[in-house]
Design a protein around this motif. Structure first.
Motif, short mmCIF file in Angstrom:
data_model
loop_
_atom_site.label_atom_id
_atom_site.label_comp_id
_atom_site.label_asym_id
_atom_site.label_seq_id
_atom_site.Cartn_x
_atom_site.Cartn_y
_atom_site.Cartn_z
N ASP A 156 36.27 43.12 34.10
CA ASP A 156 37.65 42.67 34.22
C ASP A 156 38.55 43.23 33.12
OD1 ASP A 156 36.52 41.28 32.12
OD2 ASP A 156 37.39 39.35 32.66
N ASN A 157 38.07 44.23 32.42
CA ASN A 157 38.83 44.83 31.33
C ASN A 157 39.74 45.92 31.90
OD1 ASN A 157 39.74 46.36 29.11
ND2 ASN A 157 37.90 45.89 27.91
N GLU A 158 41.00 45.57 32.16
CA GLU A 158 41.91 46.51 32.80
C GLU A 158 42.16 47.75 31.96
OE1 GLU A 158 43.25 46.46 36.05
OE2 GLU A 158 41.58 45.04 36.07
N ALA B 11 43.95 45.81 38.96
CA ALA B 11 44.17 44.43 39.34
C ALA B 11 45.56 44.25 39.94
CB ALA B 11 44.00 43.51 38.12
N ARG C 151 32.50 46.34 38.63
CA ARG C 151 33.95 46.50 38.67
C ARG C 151 34.51 46.28 40.07
NH1 ARG C 151 38.95 45.83 36.66
NH2 ARG C 151 40.39 47.43 37.39
N MET D 80 30.02 37.31 34.33
CA MET D 80 30.56 38.61 34.73
C MET D 80 30.11 39.69 33.75
SD MET D 80 34.56 39.73 35.00
CE MET D 80 34.93 38.32 36.01
N LEU E 102 38.70 39.16 43.34
CA LEU E 102 40.08 38.87 42.93
C LEU E 102 40.96 38.60 44.15
CD1 LEU E 102 41.58 38.69 40.21
CD2 LEU E 102 42.26 41.07 40.51
N TYR F 75 34.30 42.69 41.08
CA TYR F 75 35.35 41.89 40.44
C TYR F 75 36.66 42.02 41.21
CZ TYR F 75 39.26 40.99 37.30
OH TYR F 75 40.45 40.56 36.76
#
Length: 391
Positions: free
Chosen positions: A6-8, A375, A296, A1, A303, A299
């Motif tokens: 995935d870094n909120e 997310a 992004r 990735m 999810l 991802y």
């Protein structure tokens, strides 16, 4: 990735750059994108300025140089010659102009569309039948689609219809987000002397591509979806060596026939929006361009898809082959009325989605996360689909 997808914390900090109206969670970001607060502020400043200065600035400054620099920056966005692009109001206008003015058709020739094309593109190709005496061939893609099946559909059509001269091809289909294997299809078309007009409306800004490597010579794009520009901005692309194959639009004479801008209608454009584009392009690059934006939304797509696909009663219509998907993905509640389920997603769970119709597999529900989607929003979607699937 890719890093940060995935870094909120990273993406929610970016989300703060955008102003959002309170209300339902918007999972219909494929319609058009948001301007950032900075872009919106500059756009409003430009509106006020142009309203004050009126023709004095436009005639003396914008038309005498500013527009040339903005066009140069636009060409840099997709790494093409500035002489190959011309602004339009949107991708639809660009594609209609390319189809309408394509001059290599003779009565009896055939043109090709598929069930996944945008309806306006289908309409424009059918218009050719009424005005040029050509035959429209429409193919329906097998479902579920694979890379090989998509390419094979076109190989079969090319072999079956030897009078094909022109085809429409959508890079990212607006119904399901399916990413077409453009390079492979364009190569096969080229071997049969079939020209391709590419609909890039949903591709620009979330997919990295090079038009020369794709083998594409005619294309239309939006700037208001994944690039972050104000509405009313799109553009067409014509490879310079193919310019003569597209006539000036309805006899357009304000530019010479050797200028790609003659392939669009001459009118008073949205000057404030155009003047905002340098900032739009700069922000797009600062965010990491299509590589970062695409990673992004992909991802976020995965999810929910990874959790929903195994559910009985749910069919995800878009392939999990990483070559064939982007942030946009569609699904359906098997045996249910999809519009009713969209209404329930909104009314019972506060999730805004949309139905898409017209594909061979029937009506579907399109889900499109955006740069402000979290997310947690996606988890709310998964919970809602799970709950509705059992009720």
């Amino acid at each position: 990735m890719p890093r940060n997808a995935d870094n909120e914390a990273h993406w929610q900090a970016i989300a703060q750059r955008y102003e959002c109206e309170p209300g339902p969670i918007n999972l219909e970001n494929g319609y058009f994108g948001r301007m950032s607060r900075a872009v919106q502020a500059q756009y409003l400043e430009h509106i006020s300025f142009i309203n004050r200065s009126n023709a004095v600035h436009v005639r003396q400054r914008f038309e005498q140089g500013e527009n040339i620099e903005i066009r140069r920056q636009l060409a840099g966005l997709i790494d093409v010659d500035p002489e190959s692009v011309a602004f339009t109001r949107n991708a639809t206008e660009a594609l209609q102009s390319l189809i309408r003015n394509y001059n290599r058709l003779q009565p009896g020739d055939q043109v090709l569309i598929s069930d996944l094309e945008y309806d306006t593109v289908k309409g424009a190709m059918r218009w050719l039948a009424a005005t040029r005496g050509v035959e429209v061939i429409e193919v329906a893609h097998t479902h579920p689609a694979s890379f090989d099946s998509l390419v094979q559909t076109y190989h079969d059509a090319f072999a079956q219809y030897p009078r094909l001269k022109l085809m429409a091809l959508t890079h990212v289909t607006h119904r399901t987000g399916l990413v077409m294997p453009v390079a492979a299809i364009a190569k096969a078309a080229r071997e049969r002397a079939i020209d391709v007009i590419l609909d890039g409306a949903h591709a620009l800004g979330q997919i990295e591509f090079n038009l020369a490597e794709l083998g594409i010579q005619f294309a239309g794009f939006n700037l208001h979806k994944w690039i972050g520009a104000p509405l009313t901005l799109g553009f067409l692309y014509i490879a310079p060596e193919r310019l003569a194959d597209i006539d000036p639009d309805m006899g357009e004479f304000h530019y010479p026939a050797t200028d790609v801008r003659a392939r669009t209608s001459y009118s008073t454009p949205n000057f404030p929006a155009l003047m905002t584009l340098p900032l739009v392009f700069d922000e797009h690059r600062q965010l990491g361009g299509a590589a970062a934006k695409g990673a992004r939304v992909n991802y976020l797509r995965n999810l929910w898809v990874n959790q929903v696909r195994p559910l009985p009663g749910i069919e995800v219509l878009t392939s999990d082959d990483p070559r064939l998907y982007c942030g946009i993905t569609a699904f359906k509640f098997i045996g249910r009325d999809q519009q009713t389920m969209v209404d329930r997603l909104l009314k019972e769970h506060g999730l805004f989605t949309t139905t898409r119709t017209g594909a061979a597999f029937g009506t579907c529900i399109r889900v499109t996360p955006g740069l402000v989607t979290s997310a947690a929003d996606i988890n709310a979607l998964v919970h809602a689909i799970t709950q509705l699937n059992t009720v």
